[in-house]
Scaffold this motif. Structure first.
Motif, PDB file in Angstrom:
ATOM      1  N   ASN A  72      65.566  50.401  32.880  1.00  0.00           N
ATOM      2  CA  ASN A  72      65.779  50.767  30.686  1.00  0.00           C
ATOM      3  C   ASN A  72      64.472  50.599  30.115  1.00  0.00           C
ATOM      4  O   ASN A  72      64.265  49.701  29.176  1.00  0.00           O
ATOM      5  CB  ASN A  72      66.941  49.624  29.970  1.00  0.00           C
ATOM      6  CG  ASN A  72      67.234  49.760  28.540  1.00  0.00           C
ATOM      7  OD1 ASN A  72      67.779  50.967  28.342  1.00  0.00           O
ATOM      8  ND2 ASN A  72      67.474  49.113  28.304  1.00  0.00           N
ATOM      9  N   LEU A  73      63.455  50.432  30.676  1.00  0.00           N
ATOM     10  CA  LEU A  73      62.201  50.877  30.255  1.00  0.00           C
ATOM     11  C   LEU A  73      61.702  52.017  28.511  1.00  0.00           C
ATOM     12  O   LEU A  73      60.512  50.861  28.506  1.00  0.00           O
ATOM     13  CB  LEU A  73      60.989  50.876  31.350  1.00  0.00           C
ATOM     14  CG  LEU A  73      61.293  49.985  32.365  1.00  0.00           C
ATOM     15  CD1 LEU A  73      60.371  50.389  33.957  1.00  0.00           C
ATOM     16  CD2 LEU A  73      60.571  48.539  31.932  1.00  0.00           C
TER      17      LEU A  73
ATOM     18  N   ASP B 292      57.183  43.372  30.587  1.00  0.00           N
ATOM     19  CA  ASP B 292      58.050  42.220  29.573  1.00  0.00           C
ATOM     20  C   ASP B 292      58.643  41.406  28.878  1.00  0.00           C
ATOM     21  O   ASP B 292      59.576  41.189  29.166  1.00  0.00           O
ATOM     22  CB  ASP B 292      56.316  41.606  29.091  1.00  0.00           C
ATOM     23  CG  ASP B 292      55.689  41.794  29.639  1.00  0.00           C
ATOM     24  OD1 ASP B 292      55.803  41.015  31.236  1.00  0.00           O
ATOM     25  OD2 ASP B 292      54.616  40.930  29.338  1.00  0.00           O
ATOM     26  N   GLN B 293      58.979  43.266  27.671  1.00  0.00           N
ATOM     27  CA  GLN B 293      60.323  43.061  26.857  1.00  0.00           C
ATOM     28  C   GLN B 293      61.590  43.395  27.363  1.00  0.00           C
ATOM     29  O   GLN B 293      62.481  42.664  27.354  1.00  0.00           O
ATOM     30  CB  GLN B 293      59.967  44.090  25.453  1.00  0.00           C
ATOM     31  CG  GLN B 293      60.809  43.914  24.915  1.00  0.00           C
ATOM     32  CD  GLN B 293      60.167  45.109  23.589  1.00  0.00           C
ATOM     33  OE1 GLN B 293      59.764  45.454  23.346  1.00  0.00           O
ATOM     34  NE2 GLN B 293      61.691  45.525  23.152  1.00  0.00           N
ATOM     35  N   VAL B 294      61.230  44.539  28.442  1.00  0.00           N
ATOM     36  CA  VAL B 294      62.962  45.159  28.726  1.00  0.00           C
ATOM     37  C   VAL B 294      63.091  43.377  29.584  1.00  0.00           C
ATOM     38  O   VAL B 294      64.038  43.559  29.815  1.00  0.00           O
ATOM     39  CB  VAL B 294      62.193  46.594  29.288  1.00  0.00           C
ATOM     40  CG1 VAL B 294      64.058  46.551  30.611  1.00  0.00           C
ATOM     41  CG2 VAL B 294      62.498  46.849  28.285  1.00  0.00           C
ATOM     42  N   PHE B 295      62.766  43.195  30.456  1.00  0.00           N
ATOM     43  CA  PHE B 295      62.853  41.990  31.599  1.00  0.00           C
ATOM     44  C   PHE B 295      63.228  40.802  31.139  1.00  0.00           C
ATOM     45  O   PHE B 295      64.449  40.305  31.228  1.00  0.00           O
ATOM     46  CB  PHE B 295      62.311  41.943  33.783  1.00  0.00           C
ATOM     47  CG  PHE B 295      62.262  43.281  33.587  1.00  0.00           C
ATOM     48  CD1 PHE B 295      63.565  43.498  34.488  1.00  0.00           C
ATOM     49  CD2 PHE B 295      60.810  43.907  33.530  1.00  0.00           C
ATOM     50  CE1 PHE B 295      63.164  44.711  35.488  1.00  0.00           C
ATOM     51  CE2 PHE B 295      61.132  44.968  34.653  1.00  0.00           C
ATOM     52  CZ  PHE B 295      62.621  45.496  35.495  1.00  0.00           C
TER      53      PHE B 295
ATOM     54  N   PHE C  58      67.420  39.344  31.527  1.00  0.00           N
ATOM     55  CA  PHE C  58      67.869  37.930  31.297  1.00  0.00           C
ATOM     56  C   PHE C  58      68.566  37.649  30.289  1.00  0.00           C
ATOM     57  O   PHE C  58      69.502  36.982  29.843  1.00  0.00           O
ATOM     58  CB  PHE C  58      66.461  37.432  31.240  1.00  0.00           C
ATOM     59  CG  PHE C  58      66.281  35.924  31.063  1.00  0.00           C
ATOM     60  CD1 PHE C  58      67.520  34.854  31.909  1.00  0.00           C
ATOM     61  CD2 PHE C  58      65.780  35.059  29.814  1.00  0.00           C
ATOM     62  CE1 PHE C  58      67.509  33.473  31.888  1.00  0.00           C
ATOM     63  CE2 PHE C  58      66.056  34.420  29.795  1.00  0.00           C
ATOM     64  CZ  PHE C  58      67.063  32.944  31.070  1.00  0.00           C
ATOM     65  N   GLU C  59      68.182  37.479  28.851  1.00  0.00           N
ATOM     66  CA  GLU C  59      68.631  37.153  27.894  1.00  0.00           C
ATOM     67  C   GLU C  59      70.164  38.067  27.048  1.00  0.00           C
ATOM     68  O   GLU C  59      70.853  37.382  27.046  1.00  0.00           O
ATOM     69  CB  GLU C  59      68.119  37.602  25.900  1.00  0.00           C
ATOM     70  CG  GLU C  59      66.648  36.578  26.379  1.00  0.00           C
ATOM     71  CD  GLU C  59      65.895  37.475  25.149  1.00  0.00           C
ATOM     72  OE1 GLU C  59      66.880  38.032  24.014  1.00  0.00           O
ATOM     73  OE2 GLU C  59      65.458  36.112  24.738  1.00  0.00           O
TER      74      GLU C  59
ATOM     75  N   ASN D 172      62.114  37.660  36.464  1.00  0.00           N
ATOM     76  CA  ASN D 172      60.945  37.501  36.596  1.00  0.00           C
ATOM     77  C   ASN D 172      60.292  38.910  37.931  1.00  0.00           C
ATOM     78  O   ASN D 172      59.946  39.910  38.514  1.00  0.00           O
ATOM     79  CB  ASN D 172      59.625  36.401  36.876  1.00  0.00           C
ATOM     80  CG  ASN D 172      60.276  35.998  35.633  1.00  0.00           C
ATOM     81  OD1 ASN D 172      59.870  36.680  34.520  1.00  0.00           O
ATOM     82  ND2 ASN D 172      60.157  34.552  35.322  1.00  0.00           N
ATOM     83  N   GLN D 173      60.468  39.072  39.573  1.00  0.00           N
ATOM     84  CA  GLN D 173      60.903  38.995  40.135  1.00  0.00           C
ATOM     85  C   GLN D 173      61.071  41.070  39.925  1.00  0.00           C
ATOM     86  O   GLN D 173      60.209  40.866  40.818  1.00  0.00           O
ATOM     87  CB  GLN D 173      61.567  38.732  41.505  1.00  0.00           C
ATOM     88  CG  GLN D 173      61.047  39.633  42.514  1.00  0.00           C
ATOM     89  CD  GLN D 173      62.411  38.765  43.632  1.00  0.00           C
ATOM     90  OE1 GLN D 173      63.574  38.079  44.295  1.00  0.00           O
ATOM     91  NE2 GLN D 173      61.894  38.826  45.304  1.00  0.00           N
ATOM     92  N   THR D 174      61.650  40.790  39.805  1.00  0.00           N
ATOM     93  CA  THR D 174      62.237  42.740  39.995  1.00  0.00           C
ATOM     94  C   THR D 174      61.171  43.104  38.677  1.00  0.00           C
ATOM     95  O   THR D 174      60.414  43.754  39.304  1.00  0.00           O
ATOM     96  CB  THR D 174      63.773  42.934  38.919  1.00  0.00           C
ATOM     97  OG1 THR D 174      63.957  42.139  39.598  1.00  0.00           O
ATOM     98  CG2 THR D 174      63.947  44.136  39.079  1.00  0.00           C
ATOM     99  N   LYS D 175      59.788  42.599  37.600  1.00  0.00           N
ATOM    100  CA  LYS D 175      59.083  42.655  37.267  1.00  0.00           C
ATOM    101  C   LYS D 175      57.900  43.075  37.788  1.00  0.00           C
ATOM    102  O   LYS D 175      57.508  44.029  37.505  1.00  0.00           O
ATOM    103  CB  LYS D 175      59.077  41.940  35.257  1.00  0.00           C
ATOM    104  CG  LYS D 175      58.182  42.560  34.358  1.00  0.00           C
ATOM    105  CD  LYS D 175      57.763  41.241  33.653  1.00  0.00           C
ATOM    106  CE  LYS D 175      57.205  39.993  33.961  1.00  0.00           C
ATOM    107  NZ  LYS D 175      56.950  38.956  33.007  1.00  0.00           N
TER     108      LYS D 175
END
Length: 228
Positions: free
Chosen positions: A67-68, A114-117, A121-122, A132-135
């Protein structure tokens, strides 16, 4: 407009008809099966601003890696600038007749990561560590030039198809083009170095019927099972 019960050659196909009738969203199949890459535009009618924005909104609903959403769209409608786009597209006059040219642009780096991952999380779809790891893995993977270019082209092409289907659903004519001076168009439209021109789409009010669609390859010619 060609009916969903017709093949490209115009004959009735019962299997195609039945699959559409049994579908959950038959109108979606109708749109896919009747969409054409047209060249007949009503050059006396302009594409209005609201419709342009709706086309882009529909394009942004396309799927993308994690979903980037690595795409941008540059719309050109001013007459003198359209003339320049026509020249950069090797004289394809239907762009001028359409009155609107949209360049679909792809990112070559996951700048939205940064925004998408964080949104993953949210939304509770990943815990913070996994997000964070996937990002980090994603950003590292697309650091490669070839992977970065593929990333932009593949994802932005999905958005381009959404745009084409949206135009068709609204009774507009649209045609995609990859025949253009990519470097020249990127410079003319002021694309940053990390953005690439993926597809140019001429879109506008329909000028009437198009020639019959040429035959498409049969499923038996293109479907491979288990291996090529």
């Amino acid at each position: 407009m060609q009916s969903q019960t017709e093949t490209d050659e115009g004959s009735t196909d019962n299997d195609q008809r039945n699959s559409a009738a049994d579908a959950t969203f038959p109108a979606a199949l109708e749109a896919i099966r009747t969409r054409r890459s047209g060249h007949n535009f009503d050059s006396d009618t302009d594409l209005d601003e609201q419709t342009l924005e709706e086309l882009i909104r529909d394009a942004t609903l396309a799927p993308s890696s994690y979903n980037l959403q690595p795409w941008e769209f540059v719309a050109v409608q001013e007459a003198d600038r359209i003339d320049e786009v026509v020249e950069l597209a090797y004289g394809q006059e239907h762009i001028r007749e359409a009155g609107t040219a949209i360049l679909v642009v792809g990112h070559t780096a996951p700048e939205t990561a940064d925004q998408v991952f964080n949104e993953w999380f949210e939304a509770g779809r990943m815990d913070e560590e996994a997000a964070n790891q996937t990002k980090d893995q994603t950003v590292g993977m697309y650091a490669d030039d070839r992977m970065g270019r593929d990333y932009g082209i593949r994802n932005a092409s999905l958005a381009a198809e959404n745009l084409l289907l949206s135009a068709h659903a609204r009774g507009l004519t649209a045609t995609p083009m990859i025949g253009f001076d990519a470097d020249g168009l990127a410079e003319f439209l002021g694309l940053p170095e990390d953005k690439i021109p993926v597809m140019l789409i001429a879109v506008g009010p329909s000028g009437g019927d198009e020639p019959d669609r040429l035959p498409r390859r049969d499923v038996s010619d293109v479907l491979h099972r288990e291996q090529y």
